[in-house]
Design an enzyme around this catalytic site. Structure first.
Site, PDB file in Angstrom:
ATOM      1  N   SER A   1       3.410  -2.565  10.214  1.00  0.00           N
ATOM      2  CA  SER A   1       4.866  -2.544  10.365  1.00  0.00           C
ATOM      3  C   SER A   1       5.548  -3.852   9.939  1.00  0.00           C
ATOM      4  O   SER A   1       6.532  -4.287  10.545  1.00  0.00           O
ATOM      5  CB  SER A   1       5.251  -2.169  11.798  1.00  0.00           C
ATOM      6  OG  SER A   1       4.811  -0.858  12.087  1.00  0.00           O
TER       7      SER A   1
ATOM      8  N   GLU B   1      -6.911   4.308   7.950  1.00  0.00           N
ATOM      9  CA  GLU B   1      -6.749   5.741   7.674  1.00  0.00           C
ATOM     10  C   GLU B   1      -8.017   6.303   7.034  1.00  0.00           C
ATOM     11  O   GLU B   1      -8.411   7.443   7.292  1.00  0.00           O
ATOM     12  CB  GLU B   1      -5.522   5.965   6.774  1.00  0.00           C
ATOM     13  CG  GLU B   1      -4.235   5.798   7.576  1.00  0.00           C
ATOM     14  CD  GLU B   1      -3.039   5.324   6.767  1.00  0.00           C
ATOM     15  OE1 GLU B   1      -3.034   5.463   5.534  1.00  0.00           O
ATOM     16  OE2 GLU B   1      -2.093   4.812   7.403  1.00  0.00           O
TER      17      GLU B   1
ATOM     18  N   GLY C   1       2.392   1.873  10.687  1.00  0.00           N
ATOM     19  CA  GLY C   1       3.315   3.001  10.535  1.00  0.00           C
ATOM     20  C   GLY C   1       4.030   3.376  11.825  1.00  0.00           C
ATOM     21  O   GLY C   1       4.662   4.428  11.925  1.00  0.00           O
TER      22      GLY C   1
ATOM     23  N   HIS D   1      -9.516   0.785   4.910  1.00  0.00           N
ATOM     24  CA  HIS D   1      -8.236   0.958   5.608  1.00  0.00           C
ATOM     25  C   HIS D   1      -8.477   1.880   6.812  1.00  0.00           C
ATOM     26  O   HIS D   1      -9.296   2.792   6.745  1.00  0.00           O
ATOM     27  CB  HIS D   1      -7.210   1.581   4.643  1.00  0.00           C
ATOM     28  CG  HIS D   1      -5.824   1.592   5.213  1.00  0.00           C
ATOM     29  ND1 HIS D   1      -5.401   2.536   6.106  1.00  0.00           N
ATOM     30  CD2 HIS D   1      -4.766   0.743   5.025  1.00  0.00           C
ATOM     31  CE1 HIS D   1      -4.139   2.285   6.449  1.00  0.00           C
ATOM     32  NE2 HIS D   1      -3.738   1.205   5.798  1.00  0.00           N
TER      33      HIS D   1
ATOM     34  N   LYS E   1       0.035   4.295  -0.291  1.00  0.00           N
ATOM     35  CA  LYS E   1      -0.590   5.500   0.292  1.00  0.00           C
ATOM     36  C   LYS E   1      -0.308   6.710  -0.619  1.00  0.00           C
ATOM     37  O   LYS E   1      -0.303   6.566  -1.826  1.00  0.00           O
ATOM     38  CB  LYS E   1      -0.107   5.724   1.718  1.00  0.00           C
ATOM     39  CG  LYS E   1      -0.171   4.463   2.571  1.00  0.00           C
ATOM     40  CD  LYS E   1       0.038   4.743   4.013  1.00  0.00           C
ATOM     41  CE  LYS E   1       0.163   3.421   4.758  1.00  0.00           C
ATOM     42  NZ  LYS E   1       0.049   3.526   6.185  1.00  0.00           N
TER      43      LYS E   1
ATOM     44  N   GLU F   1      -5.492  -5.413  10.521  1.00  0.00           N
ATOM     45  CA  GLU F   1      -4.503  -4.351  10.673  1.00  0.00           C
ATOM     46  C   GLU F   1      -4.727  -3.643  12.003  1.00  0.00           C
ATOM     47  O   GLU F   1      -5.501  -2.683  12.078  1.00  0.00           O
ATOM     48  CB  GLU F   1      -4.652  -3.335   9.523  1.00  0.00           C
ATOM     49  CG  GLU F   1      -4.275  -3.890   8.168  1.00  0.00           C
ATOM     50  CD  GLU F   1      -3.559  -2.844   7.341  1.00  0.00           C
ATOM     51  OE1 GLU F   1      -2.445  -3.124   6.900  1.00  0.00           O
ATOM     52  OE2 GLU F   1      -4.091  -1.732   7.174  1.00  0.00           O
TER      53      GLU F   1
ATOM     54  N   ASN G   1       0.861  -1.188   0.000  1.00  0.00           N
ATOM     55  CA  ASN G   1       0.000   0.000   0.000  1.00  0.00           C
ATOM     56  C   ASN G   1       0.894   1.234   0.000  1.00  0.00           C
ATOM     57  O   ASN G   1       1.508   1.557   1.013  1.00  0.00           O
ATOM     58  CB  ASN G   1      -0.884  -0.029   1.262  1.00  0.00           C
ATOM     59  CG  ASN G   1      -1.718   1.231   1.398  1.00  0.00           C
ATOM     60  OD1 ASN G   1      -1.825   2.018   0.457  1.00  0.00           O
ATOM     61  ND2 ASN G   1      -2.296   1.430   2.574  1.00  0.00           N
TER      62      ASN G   1
HETATM   63  C1  PEP Z   1      -0.752  -0.048   5.962  1.00  0.00           C
HETATM   64  O1  PEP Z   1      -0.800   1.116   5.665  1.00  0.00           O
HETATM   65  O2  PEP Z   1      -1.680  -0.803   5.593  1.00  0.00           O
HETATM   66  C2  PEP Z   1       0.370  -0.528   6.762  1.00  0.00           C
HETATM   67  C3  PEP Z   1       0.299  -1.745   7.242  1.00  0.00           C
HETATM   68  O3  PEP Z   1       1.415   0.329   6.931  1.00  0.00           O
HETATM   69  P1  PEP Z   1       2.865  -0.027   7.574  1.00  0.00           P
HETATM   70  O4  PEP Z   1       3.314  -1.328   6.983  1.00  0.00           O
HETATM   71  O5  PEP Z   1       3.733   1.122   7.225  1.00  0.00           O
HETATM   72  O6  PEP Z   1       2.637  -0.168   9.059  1.00  0.00           O
END
Ligand code: PEP
Length: 256
Positions: free
Chosen positions: A214, A98, A174, A96, A12, A168, A10
């Site tokens: 992460s 976000e 992040g 997601h 973003k 998630e 992803n």
């Molecule tokens: C994500 O945005 O779905 C995500 C898992 O980000 P990150 O791997 O940076 O934590």
């Protein structure tokens, strides 16, 4: 029943057109010949058409980061499932955290988007997960159950196998704090049990439940070693060719 692992990067709000072309070209080459795993990149919406052209004929797929649930009409700024499939997108990330937090996407909106994808030819990667406060208050099970039931509620049993669910935990996105493999497995097992309740065991064994938060080249294999982790949703570590390709390679083992 074997589940083929799925890894999605992803991006973003990162990478312009030139960067997208160049990185997708590198990834395509670096992953040529890697089998037993499906993989996709979700770039910024404005470069989706170019991205789909770039990966045509390769095993690298393109996902959208978002999609709207209506087919057409007065919805300024939105795009539909058909707009994405005509470009060649195969997947869309839906719900997601976000988007839930910053763009007020409720469980109901997320469910409508999942339903629209399932009715069209787009595979939804439907995200759910608890925040830190909910985890610390011992609410993981109830929060995840409510979110997943809302998603499963709009999926019919025949199409269910196409669905991809993405756990998630918000506190791990992040932040550099990955859920331990055991924490993630515990939730994935719960989700598989919810699917079994709704659709029966044979469907539950086919649906892929992937983990995001992460993930990086160092922890991917440990996460993938868990029985119910069928793939990875990767943010930061998907931005560069080397780390994304290394993660995809660690995931290339069929799930029993
Ligand atoms: C994500 O945005 O779905 C995500 C898992 O980000 P990150 O791997 O940076 O934590």
């Amino acid at each position: 029943m074997m589940r083929k692992p799925f890894v999605c990067g992803n991006w973003k709000l990162n990478h312009n057109l030139a960067e997208t072309r160049s990185i997708l070209g590198e990834m395509k080459n670096s992953l040529a010949g890697v089998q037993q795993v499906e993989y996709a990149i979700a770039p910024v919406a404005t470069v989706l058409a170019a991205a789909c052209e770039q990966v045509k004929g390769s095993a690298l797929h393109i996902a959208a980061q978002n999609v709207f649930y209506e087919k057409k009409g007065a919805f300024t700024g939105e795009w539909s499932v058909a707009h994405l499939t005509e470009l060649g997108c195969d997947y869309a990330i839906v719900g997601h955290s976000e988007r839930r937090a910053l763009f007020n996407e409720s469980d109901e909106i997320v469910a409508r988007k999942v339903k629209a994808c399932m009715e069209g030819d787009l595979i939804p990667i439907a995200c759910f997960g608890e925040n830190l406060q909910q985890r610390e208050s011992d609410l993981v099970k109830s929060v995840v159950t409510a979110q997943v039931k809302s998603i499963l509620g709009v999926v019919d049993s025949e199409a269910a196998e196409r669905l991809i669910l993405a756990y998630e935990p918000i506190w791990a996105i992040g932040t550099g704090k990955t859920a331990t493999a055991e924490q993630a497995q515990e939730v994935h097992m719960l989700v598989r049990a919810l699917i079994t309740d709704q659709f029966g065991q044979s469907v539950a064994e086919k649906i892929r439940i992937i983990y995001g938060g992460s993930v990086n080249a160092d922890n991917a294999a440990t996460l993938m070693a868990q029985k119910d982790i069928d793939g990875l949703l990767v943010g930061g570590a998907s931005l560069s060719t080397a780390s994304f390709c290394s993660i995809v390679k660690s995931a290339s083992v069929l799930r029993a």
